[in-house]
Scaffold this motif. Structure first.
Motif, mmCIF file in Angstrom:
data_model
loop_
_atom_site.group_PDB
_atom_site.id
_atom_site.type_symbol
_atom_site.label_atom_id
_atom_site.label_comp_id
_atom_site.label_asym_id
_atom_site.label_seq_id
_atom_site.Cartn_x
_atom_site.Cartn_y
_atom_site.Cartn_z
ATOM 1 N N GLY A 54 0.782 -1.059 0.007
ATOM 2 C CA GLY A 54 -0.034 0.010 -0.236
ATOM 3 C C GLY A 54 0.851 1.229 -0.109
ATOM 4 N N VAL A 55 2.207 1.265 -0.053
ATOM 5 C CA VAL A 55 3.127 2.454 0.238
ATOM 6 C C VAL A 55 2.799 3.085 -1.361
ATOM 7 C CG1 VAL A 55 5.145 3.588 0.364
ATOM 8 C CG2 VAL A 55 4.532 1.598 1.939
ATOM 9 N N SER A 56 2.454 4.295 -1.584
ATOM 10 C CA SER A 56 2.486 5.039 -2.946
ATOM 11 C C SER A 56 3.369 6.329 -2.787
ATOM 12 C CB SER A 56 1.001 5.113 -3.169
ATOM 13 O OG SER A 56 0.532 5.996 -2.375
ATOM 14 N N THR A 57 3.294 7.140 -3.802
ATOM 15 C CA THR A 57 3.657 8.287 -4.160
ATOM 16 C C THR A 57 3.447 9.197 -2.926
ATOM 17 O OG1 THR A 57 3.647 8.220 -6.547
ATOM 18 C CG2 THR A 57 3.907 10.349 -5.543
ATOM 19 N N GLY A 58 4.479 9.886 -2.339
ATOM 20 C CA GLY A 58 4.308 10.771 -1.221
ATOM 21 C C GLY A 58 4.248 10.294 -0.079
ATOM 22 N N ASP A 59 4.047 8.852 0.111
ATOM 23 C CA ASP A 59 4.062 8.245 1.806
ATOM 24 C C ASP A 59 5.286 8.219 2.160
ATOM 25 O OD1 ASP A 59 1.357 7.861 1.399
ATOM 26 O OD2 ASP A 59 1.458 5.466 0.647
ATOM 27 N N ARG A 60 5.635 7.965 3.523
ATOM 28 C CA ARG A 60 6.986 8.021 4.313
ATOM 29 C C ARG A 60 7.269 6.896 4.777
ATOM 30 N NH1 ARG A 60 3.932 12.927 3.646
ATOM 31 N NH2 ARG A 60 3.465 13.062 5.750
ATOM 32 N N VAL A 61 8.444 6.375 4.464
ATOM 33 C CA VAL A 61 8.807 4.928 4.906
ATOM 34 C C VAL A 61 10.145 5.256 5.902
ATOM 35 C CG1 VAL A 61 9.786 2.913 4.372
ATOM 36 C CG2 VAL A 61 8.354 3.776 2.632
ATOM 37 N N ALA A 62 9.608 4.962 7.260
ATOM 38 C CA ALA A 62 10.723 5.240 8.082
ATOM 39 C C ALA A 62 11.815 3.794 8.076
ATOM 40 C CB ALA A 62 10.116 5.209 9.542
ATOM 41 N N VAL A 63 13.065 4.407 8.255
ATOM 42 C CA VAL A 63 13.913 3.481 7.868
ATOM 43 C C VAL A 63 15.065 3.536 9.336
ATOM 44 C CG1 VAL A 63 16.121 2.533 6.530
ATOM 45 C CG2 VAL A 63 13.970 3.653 5.642
ATOM 46 N N TYR A 64 15.177 2.643 10.085
ATOM 47 C CA TYR A 64 15.909 2.746 11.487
ATOM 48 C C TYR A 64 16.924 1.473 11.258
ATOM 49 C CZ TYR A 64 16.207 3.396 16.611
ATOM 50 O OH TYR A 64 16.576 3.444 17.914
ATOM 51 N N MET A 65 17.969 1.762 10.611
ATOM 52 C CA MET A 65 18.723 0.621 10.515
ATOM 53 C C MET A 65 20.253 1.173 10.455
ATOM 54 S SD MET A 65 17.012 -2.194 7.926
ATOM 55 C CE MET A 65 17.260 -1.233 6.369
ATOM 56 N N GLN A 66 21.206 0.168 10.548
ATOM 57 C CA GLN A 66 22.622 0.710 10.598
ATOM 58 C C GLN A 66 23.103 0.639 9.266
ATOM 59 O OE1 GLN A 66 25.216 0.100 14.030
ATOM 60 N NE2 GLN A 66 23.335 -0.736 15.216
ATOM 61 N N ASN A 67 24.473 0.573 9.140
ATOM 62 C CA ASN A 67 24.919 0.596 7.666
ATOM 63 C C ASN A 67 25.104 -0.729 7.042
ATOM 64 O OD1 ASN A 67 25.737 3.275 8.208
ATOM 65 N ND2 ASN A 67 27.816 3.155 7.794
ATOM 66 N N HIS A 68 23.756 -1.076 6.638
ATOM 67 C CA HIS A 68 23.693 -2.276 5.687
ATOM 68 C C HIS A 68 23.367 -2.020 4.330
ATOM 69 C CE1 HIS A 68 22.950 -3.948 9.554
ATOM 70 N NE2 HIS A 68 21.937 -3.423 9.924
ATOM 71 N N LEU A 84 8.904 8.554 0.217
ATOM 72 C CA LEU A 84 10.116 9.169 0.748
ATOM 73 C C LEU A 84 10.766 8.358 2.004
ATOM 74 C CD1 LEU A 84 8.177 11.584 -0.314
ATOM 75 C CD2 LEU A 84 9.179 13.075 1.202
ATOM 76 N N PRO A 85 12.028 7.964 1.821
ATOM 77 C CA PRO A 85 12.489 7.325 3.083
ATOM 78 C C PRO A 85 12.944 8.165 4.096
ATOM 79 C CG PRO A 85 14.299 7.737 1.376
ATOM 80 C CD PRO A 85 12.883 8.185 0.760
ATOM 81 N N VAL A 86 12.671 7.912 5.462
ATOM 82 C CA VAL A 86 12.916 8.804 6.484
ATOM 83 C C VAL A 86 13.983 8.042 7.531
ATOM 84 C CG1 VAL A 86 11.848 9.688 8.373
ATOM 85 C CG2 VAL A 86 10.355 9.418 6.347
ATOM 86 N N PRO A 87 15.062 8.210 7.011
ATOM 87 C CA PRO A 87 16.327 7.869 7.923
ATOM 88 C C PRO A 87 15.932 8.051 9.412
ATOM 89 C CG PRO A 87 17.077 8.684 6.001
ATOM 90 C CD PRO A 87 15.784 9.240 6.042
ATOM 91 N N ILE A 88 16.314 7.127 10.303
ATOM 92 C CA ILE A 88 16.208 7.474 11.842
ATOM 93 C C ILE A 88 17.510 7.369 12.317
ATOM 94 C CG2 ILE A 88 15.173 6.952 13.903
ATOM 95 C CD1 ILE A 88 12.797 6.188 12.585
ATOM 96 N N ASN A 89 17.982 8.264 13.139
ATOM 97 C CA ASN A 89 19.360 8.021 13.713
ATOM 98 C C ASN A 89 19.464 6.784 14.720
ATOM 99 O OD1 ASN A 89 21.473 8.333 15.727
ATOM 100 N ND2 ASN A 89 21.442 10.550 15.687
ATOM 101 N N HIS A 90 20.274 5.734 14.232
ATOM 102 C CA HIS A 90 20.087 4.547 15.110
ATOM 103 C C HIS A 90 20.742 4.725 16.686
ATOM 104 C CE1 HIS A 90 24.382 3.898 14.626
ATOM 105 N NE2 HIS A 90 24.573 3.973 13.316
#
Length: 508
Positions: A54-68, A84-90
């Motif tokens: 269900g993710v589509s244009t304009g949605d935000r995807v939180a990414v809470y991961m280290q350097n993989h 839009l990826p949303v990187p989170i400070n791990h």
């Protein structure tokens, strides 16, 4: 489709360099190599996973991961889809992660083993809009799917949605050294133009370089370095942690040609035992930034690495690079942040938006294709920082007659004491010259009589004896008396964020 997007880069490189190494992940004794064609496969699969859920244009995807490798693939998969990826400070804790999830209104979250405990804690909090979770690790929690199982179960065909180059591409949060982080919306054009500017100005080479990324991938500097290297069709080497000895070994064994290190990393590398035993002959591009490097450190880097030293300056809102001190100027203008990088126009303005004279302190303002589009959910703040097409930063600088810029401090850091405006960087510059001082930061703290008083946070050199009176007297002998610290606090080390910037809020 209008113009080049991040997804187009993935497809182009897979066609142009299918069997060349795109990404080499070095974790422990494991060496995982991913070609450009294999990287496209991974990007398309995670994009398909997101789209199917269900993710589509304009949605935000939180990414809470280290350097993989999966971290980068997820960023690019989301952007290819138009999300839009949303990187989170791990390194964030529960409440900080909750803030980003709620503020970004992310509906999907990808996390790894190191983040599992915190994600489990915040998953059911009010305000979190996450609907699906993807887990990178051995055994997924009950509320999440396995990352690899999900990707293996879908087609590697490219998704149909292709965003426009001016569409939002990523939501990057500022470092938050002066308050809560703000979400900066960057477009595909912002990201690609930053690479164009940096690749040209720092002499990257097509399909030849081998750049090492060891700074954390939640930070725009690391994302930009990968994108710069990827844009050229060259190889990125990925380390999950900064271990100085390991970094030196990788530069030697993999014939690394360049990397980006913050000053604290540079000092640690120079202190590695047996430094002279490493073969650094391949290393040509030494990039540094995020915090100032003093002249002595620059001299040591140039002498020890025998590399071109590029000092970059910028901020998240500018995707991020805005200014560059070239190798030719590294020691002739060691205190400068250089001049504006190609395709970025710079001026120095007062609080009314009027340009100041050379030598006067003002706010640095930028105009160009790398300027972000907005602060998410903050239209008034966005309007406030743009003036006639220029993004007006809170960074204070002065410009000399030759056009070189010098960082003075943050507008937010300005100390108002007894009706006088005091720039902390001016006092810090004086104290950096004291032979018994290793590090220093100057802040303002509330004062009933003076509104604010100057506090100096000082880290003495090892085995040096230093008193508060000596520090105050040293400053008073060199600059105006009202700028002297009225309070001196000694520390073993100063608090810093993951990119090496001093967190002054913890010193107040």
């Amino acid at each position: 489709m209008d113009g080049l997007t991040v997804g187009d880069l993935v497809e182009t490189n897979a066609r142009k360099y299918p069997d060349d190494e795109c990404l080499v992940s070095l974790t422990g004794d494991t060496r995982e190599t991913i070609t450009f064609l294999e990287f496209e496969d991974r990007v398309n699969r995670i994009a398909r996973v997101l789209a199917d859920r269900g993710v589509s244009t304009g949605d935000r995807v939180a990414v809470y991961m280290q350097n993989h490798p999966e971290t980068i693939a997820t960023y690019y998969g989301a952007m290819t889809l138009g999300a839009l990826p949303v990187p989170i400070n791990h390194r964030f804790k529960d409440d900080e992660v909750s803030y980003v999830l709620e503020d970004s209104e992310a509906t999907f979250c990808v996390f790894d083993e190191d983040a599992a405990e915190i994600i489990a804690t915040v998953a059911n909090r009010d305000g979190t809009a996450i609907e699906d979770y993807l887990y990178l690790g051995e055994e997924a929690p009950a509320f999440a799917e396995s990352y690899h199982a999900a990707c293996e179960g879908v087609s590697a065909d490219r998704v149909e949605v292709v965003p426009d180059r001016l569409d939002p591409a990523a939501l990057m949060y500022t470092s938050g050294t002066t308050g809560k982080p703000k979400g900066c919306v960057l477009t595909h054009d912002n990201i690609i133009q930053n690479s164009v500017n940096t690749v040209y100005s720092c002499n990257f080479r097509e399909n030849e370089d081998r750049f090492l990324v060891v700074t954390p991938l939640f930070h725009i500097a690391a994302v930009a370095l990968f994108t710069n290297t990827f844009y050229c069709g060259s190889t990125t080497y990925l380390l999950n942690d900064f271990v100085p000895k390991r970094v030196m070994e990788v530069i030697d064994s993999e014939s690394i040609t360049g990397s980006f290190f913050v000053p604290m990393m540079s000092r640690a590398l120079l202190d590695v035992d047996g430094f002279d035993d490493y073969d650094l002959s391949s290393f040509e591009h030494y990039m540094t930034g995020a915090a100032p490097s003093e002249r002595e450190l620059k001299e040591a880097i140039i002498e020890s690495f025998d590399a071109n030293l590029y000092e970059v300056f910028g901020q998240t809102e500018m995707s991020p690079v805005t200014c560059l001190l070239s190798p030719e100027d590294a020691l002739t203008k060691p205190d400068s942040i250089g001049k504006s990088i190609i395709n970025v126009s710079v001026k120095v303005v007062d609080d009314d938006g009027q340009e100041v004279e050379p030598g006067e302190i003002g706010r640095i303002a930028y105009k160009g294709p790398t300027a972000f589009s907005e602060y998410l959910g903050m239209p008034e703040k966005t309007d406030e920082v743009f003036d006639e097409g220029y993004f007006v930063s809170s960074d204070l600088v002065r410009q000399d007659e030759e056009g070189y810029l010098y960082f003075v401090g943050r507008h937010d850091d300005m100390i108002v004491s007894g009706g006088e405006n005091i720039h902390p960087a001016e006092i810090e510059e004086v104290l950096h010259e004291h032979e018994a001082i290793s590090e220093v930061a100057v802040v303002g703290v509330p004062d009933e009589e003076w509104t604010e008083r100057v506090r100096a946070a000082v880290v003495p050199q090892e085995d040096e004896s230093l008193t508060a009176e000596a520090v105050t007297e040293y400053v008073g002998e060199r600059i105006a008396d009202y700028k002297k610290p009225r309070e001196v606090v000694f520390y073993d080390e100063l608090p810093r964020n993951p990119t090496g910037k001093i967190v002054k809020g913890q010193l107040q």
